[in-house]
Motif scaffolding. Sequence first.
Motif, mmCIF file in Angstrom:
data_model
loop_
_atom_site.group_PDB
_atom_site.id
_atom_site.type_symbol
_atom_site.label_atom_id
_atom_site.label_comp_id
_atom_site.label_asym_id
_atom_site.label_seq_id
_atom_site.Cartn_x
_atom_site.Cartn_y
_atom_site.Cartn_z
ATOM 1 N N THR A 1 -6.335 7.510 5.293
ATOM 2 C CA THR A 1 -7.432 7.263 4.584
ATOM 3 C C THR A 1 -7.054 6.895 2.982
ATOM 4 O OG1 THR A 1 -8.003 9.363 4.309
ATOM 5 C CG2 THR A 1 -9.307 8.143 5.911
ATOM 6 N N ASP A 2 -5.580 7.090 2.386
ATOM 7 C CA ASP A 2 -5.429 6.979 1.226
ATOM 8 C C ASP A 2 -5.634 5.483 0.767
ATOM 9 O OD1 ASP A 2 -3.853 7.147 -1.162
ATOM 10 O OD2 ASP A 2 -2.434 6.049 -0.253
ATOM 11 N N TYR A 3 -6.474 5.607 -0.411
ATOM 12 C CA TYR A 3 -7.030 4.347 -0.987
ATOM 13 C C TYR A 3 -6.075 3.267 -1.212
ATOM 14 C CZ TYR A 3 -11.411 6.844 -2.043
ATOM 15 O OH TYR A 3 -12.644 7.435 -1.990
ATOM 16 N N ALA A 4 -4.871 3.771 -1.853
ATOM 17 C CA ALA A 4 -3.881 2.665 -2.111
ATOM 18 C C ALA A 4 -3.114 2.142 -1.140
ATOM 19 C CB ALA A 4 -3.113 3.288 -3.242
ATOM 20 N N SER A 5 -2.921 2.736 0.017
ATOM 21 C CA SER A 5 -1.982 2.353 1.074
ATOM 22 C C SER A 5 -2.880 1.940 2.356
ATOM 23 C CB SER A 5 -0.958 3.202 1.519
ATOM 24 O OG SER A 5 -1.594 4.734 1.917
ATOM 25 N N ALA A 6 -4.013 1.953 2.403
ATOM 26 C CA ALA A 6 -4.691 1.623 3.537
ATOM 27 C C ALA A 6 -5.825 0.127 3.139
ATOM 28 C CB ALA A 6 -5.557 2.520 4.025
ATOM 29 N N PRO A 7 -5.991 -0.740 4.197
ATOM 30 C CA PRO A 7 -6.915 -1.635 3.904
ATOM 31 C C PRO A 7 -8.194 -1.312 3.381
ATOM 32 C CG PRO A 7 -5.717 -1.788 6.006
ATOM 33 C CD PRO A 7 -5.420 -0.554 5.578
ATOM 34 N N VAL A 8 -9.058 -2.223 2.911
ATOM 35 C CA VAL A 8 -10.312 -1.812 2.154
ATOM 36 C C VAL A 8 -11.220 -2.626 2.799
ATOM 37 C CG1 VAL A 8 -9.438 -1.430 -0.313
ATOM 38 C CG2 VAL A 8 -10.102 -3.714 0.558
ATOM 39 N N THR A 9 -11.044 -3.547 3.497
ATOM 40 C CA THR A 9 -11.973 -4.018 4.596
ATOM 41 C C THR A 9 -12.522 -3.502 5.675
ATOM 42 O OG1 THR A 9 -10.521 -5.434 5.703
ATOM 43 C CG2 THR A 9 -11.340 -6.561 3.577
ATOM 44 N N SER A 10 -13.790 -3.520 6.152
ATOM 45 C CA SER A 10 -13.980 -3.003 7.334
ATOM 46 C C SER A 10 -13.242 -3.312 8.386
ATOM 47 C CB SER A 10 -15.444 -3.101 7.825
ATOM 48 O OG SER A 10 -16.120 -2.505 8.852
ATOM 49 N N LYS A 11 -13.104 -4.502 8.750
ATOM 50 C CA LYS A 11 -12.349 -5.035 9.938
ATOM 51 C C LYS A 11 -10.680 -4.753 9.762
ATOM 52 C CE LYS A 11 -13.208 -9.151 11.827
ATOM 53 N NZ LYS A 11 -13.305 -10.611 11.471
ATOM 54 N N GLY A 12 -10.467 -4.747 8.573
ATOM 55 C CA GLY A 12 -9.001 -4.164 8.389
ATOM 56 C C GLY A 12 -8.656 -3.066 8.728
ATOM 57 N N ARG A 13 -9.838 -1.876 8.228
ATOM 58 C CA ARG A 13 -9.629 -0.580 8.399
ATOM 59 C C ARG A 13 -9.597 -0.316 10.058
ATOM 60 N NH1 ARG A 13 -14.354 1.571 4.321
ATOM 61 N NH2 ARG A 13 -13.199 1.582 2.479
ATOM 62 N N ILE A 14 -10.265 -1.024 10.836
ATOM 63 C CA ILE A 14 -10.344 -0.725 12.391
ATOM 64 C C ILE A 14 -8.976 -1.072 12.782
ATOM 65 C CG2 ILE A 14 -11.218 -1.537 14.398
ATOM 66 C CD1 ILE A 14 -14.033 -1.749 12.870
ATOM 67 N N ILE A 15 -8.239 -2.369 12.231
ATOM 68 C CA ILE A 15 -6.998 -2.723 12.887
ATOM 69 C C ILE A 15 -5.914 -1.830 12.676
ATOM 70 C CG2 ILE A 15 -5.325 -4.470 12.963
ATOM 71 C CD1 ILE A 15 -7.551 -6.512 12.382
ATOM 72 N N GLY B 1 3.478 10.799 11.219
ATOM 73 C CA GLY B 1 4.036 10.464 9.793
ATOM 74 C C GLY B 1 4.624 8.739 9.734
ATOM 75 N N PHE B 2 5.349 8.675 10.707
ATOM 76 C CA PHE B 2 6.121 7.333 11.028
ATOM 77 C C PHE B 2 5.242 6.163 11.337
ATOM 78 C CE2 PHE B 2 9.597 10.174 12.333
ATOM 79 C CZ PHE B 2 10.747 9.867 11.483
ATOM 80 N N SER B 3 4.023 6.571 12.185
ATOM 81 C CA SER B 3 2.897 5.530 12.397
ATOM 82 C C SER B 3 2.230 5.195 11.232
ATOM 83 C CB SER B 3 2.030 6.189 13.401
ATOM 84 O OG SER B 3 2.764 6.666 14.627
ATOM 85 N N ILE B 4 1.850 5.938 10.420
ATOM 86 C CA ILE B 4 1.075 5.682 9.222
ATOM 87 C C ILE B 4 1.770 5.149 8.138
ATOM 88 C CG2 ILE B 4 0.030 6.648 7.145
ATOM 89 C CD1 ILE B 4 -0.936 8.875 8.930
ATOM 90 N N LEU B 5 3.226 5.214 8.113
ATOM 91 C CA LEU B 5 3.907 4.504 7.075
ATOM 92 C C LEU B 5 4.302 3.227 7.366
ATOM 93 C CD1 LEU B 5 6.651 7.179 5.776
ATOM 94 C CD2 LEU B 5 4.568 6.376 4.808
ATOM 95 N N LEU B 6 4.302 2.943 8.915
ATOM 96 C CA LEU B 6 4.671 1.564 9.336
ATOM 97 C C LEU B 6 3.124 0.622 9.106
ATOM 98 C CD1 LEU B 6 6.486 2.343 12.629
ATOM 99 C CD2 LEU B 6 7.285 1.132 10.596
ATOM 100 N N MET B 7 2.244 1.451 9.260
ATOM 101 C CA MET B 7 0.909 0.443 8.926
ATOM 102 C C MET B 7 0.683 0.495 7.825
ATOM 103 S SD MET B 7 0.200 -0.438 12.228
ATOM 104 C CE MET B 7 -1.482 -1.190 11.741
ATOM 105 N N ASN B 8 1.137 1.369 6.640
ATOM 106 C CA ASN B 8 1.009 1.250 5.394
ATOM 107 C C ASN B 8 1.587 -0.152 4.829
ATOM 108 O OD1 ASN B 8 1.124 4.855 4.266
ATOM 109 N ND2 ASN B 8 -0.590 3.568 4.901
ATOM 110 N N ILE B 9 2.948 -0.404 5.544
ATOM 111 C CA ILE B 9 3.651 -1.582 5.242
ATOM 112 C C ILE B 9 2.827 -2.938 5.671
ATOM 113 C CG2 ILE B 9 5.951 -2.880 5.799
ATOM 114 C CD1 ILE B 9 7.105 -0.281 6.035
ATOM 115 N N ALA B 10 2.217 -2.750 7.022
ATOM 116 C CA ALA B 10 1.487 -3.759 7.345
ATOM 117 C C ALA B 10 0.071 -4.227 6.650
ATOM 118 C CB ALA B 10 1.303 -3.601 8.817
#
Length: 313
Positions: free
Chosen positions: A250-264, A287-296
Motif C-alpha cells: 500500500t506504499d503511496y509512492a510505489s503502488a498505483p493510485v487508480t482504483s482499477k490499477g490497485r486491483i490489478i 517481498g519479490f512479488s511486491i517489488l516486481l509489481m512495483n516495477i509494473a
Amino acid sequence: MDEKLIVSSSPHILDDDTTQRIMLDVVIALLPATVAAIYYFKTNAAILILLSVLTAVISEALFQKVMKQPSTINDLSAVVTGLLFAFNMPASAPWWMPILGSAFAIIVVKQFFGGIGHNFMNPALTARIMLMISYTGRMTSWVAPGVDAVSTATPLSFVKGVTEIPGNAPKLMDMLFGNIGGSLGETSAILLILGGIYLVYRGIISIQIPAVYIGTVAVITLLSGGFDAYFMTYHLLAGGLMLGAFFMATDYASAPVTSKGRIIFALGCGILTSVFRLYGGYPEGVGFSILLMNIAAPLIEKYTGPRVFGEVK
C-alpha cells in the motif's frame, strides 16, 4: 463584477492530512507488532529495531545535509522505513545488518530517486531483498521466541512442496499470536491485521489492495490444497503476507493510485506470491512479488488512468 477569480492548477481539494500525520498513524498501527516482537524475541529485537530506525533517520539527515536539501526527518517517513525494515529481519541478525539495510533503503532506494514520493520501489523491501541476496545464510537464520537463541524453521518451511500440513508444523494459534520463528514483524498475524484495520479506519490506506492481495492468495492456496481450508489458512497466517498486504503493497509512492490499477496490482501480488511459495525455490514470496509489481505499477497506471478531458490520440 469587480471580483477576480484566481485560476490555479490542480488539485483543488484541500485536506488537513500531512505527511507527518499519515506516517504517525502508520507508526501507531505498527506499535502492537513492535511490542510483540520485543516480547517474543527479547533484547536483541529491541536493539535491531532501535538501530534500524536510528540509522534511517540519521542517513536521511546526513544525505540531505550533504546535498544541501531541506531536511524532512520531521515527517517521520524515515522512521516508518526503519521500522518496516526491522520487521523484515530475523531476530538472530547481527548489529551491523540493520545499519547497512536501513542506510541502503534511505540513501539508495529513496533519496537517490528524489526522496519521499519519488521512489519507485518500497525501500524497506528492497533493502531486505538486497541483504537476502548478499547474506542469505544470516537473513534466513531463524530462532524460536524466548531468551535462548534456539534455531528453528519458519512455518512456510514445513509446507514447501507439499499440499498437506505436517503434524510437526506450528499451530495456527501460535501463528496468529506470534509465538513462532520468523522475521521480527511477521510473526503475529492478528496484531498486523489490527494495525491494518486501524489504517483503513483512519483513511490512510484503501482496503482494495490488502483485500484483493490476501483474497487472491486464499483462492489459489485453497485450490492448490484440494479445497483444504486448513492449508489455505496456514498460508494466510504464515510468513509476511499480512505485513506485506497492509504495510508494504500500500506504499503511496510505489503502488498505483487508480482504483482499477490497485486491483490489478494486488491481483498480481497475490498470484506471484502464491506461485513463488508453491513452486519457487524459496519458501516465501511476498517481498519479490511486491517489488516486481512495483516495477509494473507505472505501466498499470498508464492503461488504467482516466483520460484527460479533451485528450486526443
